[in-house]
Design an enzyme around this catalytic site. Structure first.
Site, mmCIF file in Angstrom:
data_model
loop_
_atom_site.group_PDB
_atom_site.id
_atom_site.type_symbol
_atom_site.label_atom_id
_atom_site.label_comp_id
_atom_site.label_asym_id
_atom_site.label_seq_id
_atom_site.Cartn_x
_atom_site.Cartn_y
_atom_site.Cartn_z
ATOM 1 N N GLN A 104 0.858 -1.180 0.000
ATOM 2 C CA GLN A 104 0.000 0.000 0.000
ATOM 3 C C GLN A 104 0.895 1.231 0.000
ATOM 4 O O GLN A 104 1.872 1.298 0.753
ATOM 5 C CB GLN A 104 -0.901 0.026 1.233
ATOM 6 C CG GLN A 104 -1.890 -1.122 1.326
ATOM 7 C CD GLN A 104 -2.689 -1.084 2.620
ATOM 8 O OE1 GLN A 104 -2.604 -0.138 3.384
ATOM 9 N NE2 GLN A 104 -3.458 -2.130 2.864
ATOM 10 N N CYS A 105 0.584 2.180 -0.853
ATOM 11 C CA CYS A 105 1.270 3.469 -0.865
ATOM 12 C C CYS A 105 2.787 3.277 -1.017
ATOM 13 O O CYS A 105 3.248 2.579 -1.911
ATOM 14 C CB CYS A 105 0.910 4.229 0.402
ATOM 15 S SG CYS A 105 1.310 5.994 0.350
ATOM 16 N N THR A 106 3.579 3.854 -0.105
ATOM 17 C CA THR A 106 5.037 3.788 -0.204
ATOM 18 C C THR A 106 5.604 2.432 0.199
ATOM 19 O O THR A 106 6.823 2.247 0.170
ATOM 20 C CB THR A 106 5.672 4.891 0.658
ATOM 21 O OG1 THR A 106 5.049 4.880 1.951
ATOM 22 C CG2 THR A 106 5.494 6.256 0.022
ATOM 23 N N THR A 124 2.586 3.497 -6.903
ATOM 24 C CA THR A 124 2.667 3.966 -5.525
ATOM 25 C C THR A 124 1.897 5.278 -5.466
ATOM 26 O O THR A 124 1.297 5.701 -6.464
ATOM 27 C CB THR A 124 4.138 4.139 -5.079
ATOM 28 O OG1 THR A 124 4.171 4.438 -3.683
ATOM 29 C CG2 THR A 124 4.834 5.251 -5.855
ATOM 30 N N SER A 156 -0.299 -0.743 -4.750
ATOM 31 C CA SER A 156 -1.425 0.184 -4.785
ATOM 32 C C SER A 156 -0.986 1.569 -4.344
ATOM 33 O O SER A 156 0.072 1.740 -3.741
ATOM 34 C CB SER A 156 -2.568 -0.317 -3.896
ATOM 35 O OG SER A 156 -2.156 -0.431 -2.545
#
Length: 317
Positions: A104-106, A124, A156
């Site tokens: 997720q994300c970073t 990202t 994601s």
């Protein structure tokens, strides 16, 4: 997939942990939904503080992470810090055994550091996409999308896109009906296509800025059997097709045609799971020809409609 482990560290995202717990950690077996062996794991088990200072007790170590069917890495805010080799080895072990990893994300920076994104498409948070591409040139970074499914590795974007990616895994494992039911419990959209844009420049349903997009989409979902075109949408909201296409894309993060195709494929999944209708009938119910259904379905999901039906009828049995 029966076991899920989430990697935790000092300052881990509270929201990220919450998303994974809500999707994979809740026991909904009494309602006929899957139950997973869900754990939070850390390099050094014990008390860890999240990004908001809340202490959590983590009892599992990296052996639990490496043995999971799905290993999740939430936000990794210290992108200048390389995770320890034992952490990276644990994530590599999951893929080597045939499992999945999801960021997720970073968290994508952690998967990239492990070499799991080399030669693969990934995403990202849009704010960090250029930095991910600069640091890891072997990664095919797609900065504008919600999530990317690259086989055993799923990445994601920020916040809500993590929910989309987790529900995508549920859909892959258990089909559309189960994913939709879990989404209904969470009161979130059951499916947003991974290729949808992360960022839209205006509010989705700004009452002062033209028609109600949610109402328009609801109308379209009730007419998927019909041969809808951009002109049909535009006529309903009293716009020219060109103006409508720009208006829709600015608010929905995708084109009307892409959104419509995605919704038709989601409906096809549901019909393949819960009916015994032939492919021709299902294609007609979704507003597609049999050839278009097979082509779009295989391109989107990597499996033919008939193979999809066989897979999930076996799971249901």
């Amino acid at each position: 997939m029966s076991s899920v482990a989430v990697f935790a560290y000092e300052g881990v995202s509270t929201f990220g942990l919450g998303v994974t717990a809500e999707v994979f950690g809740c026991d909904r077996k009494g309602e006929g939904l899957p139950r997973y062996d869900y754990s939070v794991a850390a390099a050094q088990p014990g008390v860890i503080r999240t990004d908001v200072g809340m202490p959590i007790l983590v009892e599992c170590g990296l052996d639990r992470l490496s043995s999971a069917d799905l290993a999740v890495v939430v936000c990794w805010d210290a992108i200048d810090t390389r995770p320890s080799e034992p952490v990276l080895d644990a994530l590599r072990a999951v893929v080597d055994r045939g499992g999945r990893v999801l960021s997720q994300c970073t968290g994508a920076f952690v998967l990239a550091a492990a070499g799991l994104l080399d030669g693969r498409r990934a995403t990202t948070h849009w704010k960090y996409a250029a930095e991910l591409a600069r640091r890891y040139p072997r990664v095919q970074v797609e900065p504008g999308v919600l999530y990317v499914d690259a086989g055993p590795v799923i990445t994601s974007a920020g916040t809500a896109a993590g929910i989309d990616a987790c529900l995508h895994v549920i859909r892959l494992e258990h089909g559309a009906a189960v994913a939709n039911e879990i989404a209904r419990h969470m009161v979130v959209a059951p499916h947003r296509d991974g290729g949808q844009a992360q960022f839209v420049p205006v509010l989705v349903d700004d009452a002062t800025d033209g028609p109600d997009l949610a109402a328009l989409r609801d109308w379209a979902l009730g007419h998927l059997r019909e041969p809808l075109a951009v002109a049909d949408f535009a006529r309903r909201v009293h716009m020219s097709p060109r103006t409508f296409a720009r208006w829709f894309a600015a608010r929905a993060g995708t084109t009307p045609h892409q959104w419509l195709t995605s919704q038709r494929l989601v409906l096809a999944q549901e019909l393949l799971e819960r009916t015994d209708h032939g492919i021709e009938q299902i294609a007609a119910d979704c507003g597609l020809t049999p050839m278009m259904l097979r082509r779009h379905f295989t391109r989107r999901w990597g499996i033919t409609p008939q193979a999809y039906r066989n897979r999930f009828s076996q799971l249901a049995g």
